[in-house]
Design a protein around this motif. Structure first.
Motif, short mmCIF file in Angstrom:
data_model
loop_
_atom_site.label_atom_id
_atom_site.label_comp_id
_atom_site.label_asym_id
_atom_site.label_seq_id
_atom_site.Cartn_x
_atom_site.Cartn_y
_atom_site.Cartn_z
N PRO A 186 55.62 34.24 35.24
CA PRO A 186 55.43 33.19 36.25
C PRO A 186 55.86 31.79 35.79
N GLU A 187 55.85 31.55 34.49
CA GLU A 187 56.17 30.21 33.97
C GLU A 187 57.54 30.09 33.32
N ARG A 188 58.22 31.23 33.06
CA ARG A 188 59.40 31.20 32.19
C ARG A 188 60.39 32.29 32.57
N CYS A 189 61.68 31.99 32.30
CA CYS A 189 62.74 32.99 32.37
C CYS A 189 63.53 32.87 31.07
N THR A 190 63.56 33.95 30.32
CA THR A 190 64.31 33.98 29.06
C THR A 190 65.41 35.01 29.19
N VAL A 191 66.64 34.60 28.91
CA VAL A 191 67.78 35.52 28.92
C VAL A 191 68.25 35.68 27.49
N LEU A 192 68.22 36.92 27.03
CA LEU A 192 68.75 37.27 25.71
C LEU A 192 70.11 37.90 25.97
N ALA A 193 71.16 37.11 25.76
CA ALA A 193 72.51 37.53 26.10
C ALA A 193 73.27 37.95 24.85
N ASP A 194 74.02 39.05 24.98
CA ASP A 194 74.87 39.49 23.88
C ASP A 194 75.96 38.46 23.62
N GLU A 195 76.44 37.84 24.69
CA GLU A 195 77.48 36.82 24.60
C GLU A 195 77.35 35.92 25.82
N ALA A 196 77.49 34.63 25.62
CA ALA A 196 77.43 33.67 26.73
C ALA A 196 78.40 32.53 26.43
N VAL A 197 79.15 32.13 27.48
CA VAL A 197 80.09 31.03 27.32
C VAL A 197 80.06 30.16 28.57
N SER A 198 80.44 28.93 28.38
CA SER A 198 80.61 28.02 29.51
C SER A 198 81.81 28.47 30.31
N PRO A 199 81.77 28.34 31.64
CA PRO A 199 82.94 28.71 32.44
C PRO A 199 84.20 27.95 32.02
N ASP A 200 84.02 26.75 31.47
CA ASP A 200 85.17 25.96 31.00
C ASP A 200 85.92 26.66 29.87
N ALA A 201 85.24 27.56 29.16
CA ALA A 201 85.86 28.26 28.04
C ALA A 201 86.65 29.48 28.49
#
Length: 150
Positions: free
Chosen positions: A74-89
């Motif tokens: 209810p208080e938090r959303c945590t995403v554990l991503a294998d890989e994440a990049v900015s769309p600019d990249a």
């Protein structure tokens, strides 16, 4: 009920984002889902796609994730991503040729799987699944580029 929630985006390398947001939209494997303060607890796997962070009715930030897990309380959303990049990249000029190569190789690999037996078949199936996953990631990256230009 609070009007904001904590959002964290973590990769194996580091904590990419940690901020208080009004809403976040996550690309779950069963479809996109929005997280607002007070959301019911949830754990979901993530498909390749764009995470959108909202302040008010406006998307203030986007991040492309390849895969991972989202945990919601209810208080938090945590995403554990294998890989994440900015769309600019993301670079259309390198994604499109890579996608053409992958899509060009898939039909012959599927034929090989259909003709193969035993150990060869298992090896080829593993390669086929890897190539299909690569295709899905590249297609999602192109879709994400389209979303960011609007």
């Amino acid at each position: 009920m609070p009007d904001r929630l904590e959002f964290e985006l973590v990769t194996p390398e580091r904590l990419l984002l940690s901020e208080t947001v009004e809403m976040v939209v996550v690309p779950g494997t069963e479809g996109n889902f929005g997280v607002l303060p007070g959301h019911a607890p949830l754990i979901s796997t993530i498909r390749p796609g764009m995470i959108e962070i909202y302040q008010g009715q406006t998307v203030t930030r986007r991040m492309f994730v390849v895969s991972g897990i989202a945990e919601v309380t209810p208080e938090r959303c945590t995403v554990l991503a294998d890989e994440a990049v900015s769309p600019d990249a993301l670079d259309r000029g390198s994604i499109e040729p890579d996608l053409q190569v992958v899509e060009g190789n898939l039909p012959s690999l599927r034929e090989q799987v259909a003709r193969a037996a035993d150990t060869d078949r298992e090896r080829l199936l593993i390669e086929l699944h890897r190539l299909e996953r690569e295709q899905a990631v590249l297609q999602a990256k192109l879709q994400a580029l389209g979303e960011t230009t609007h």
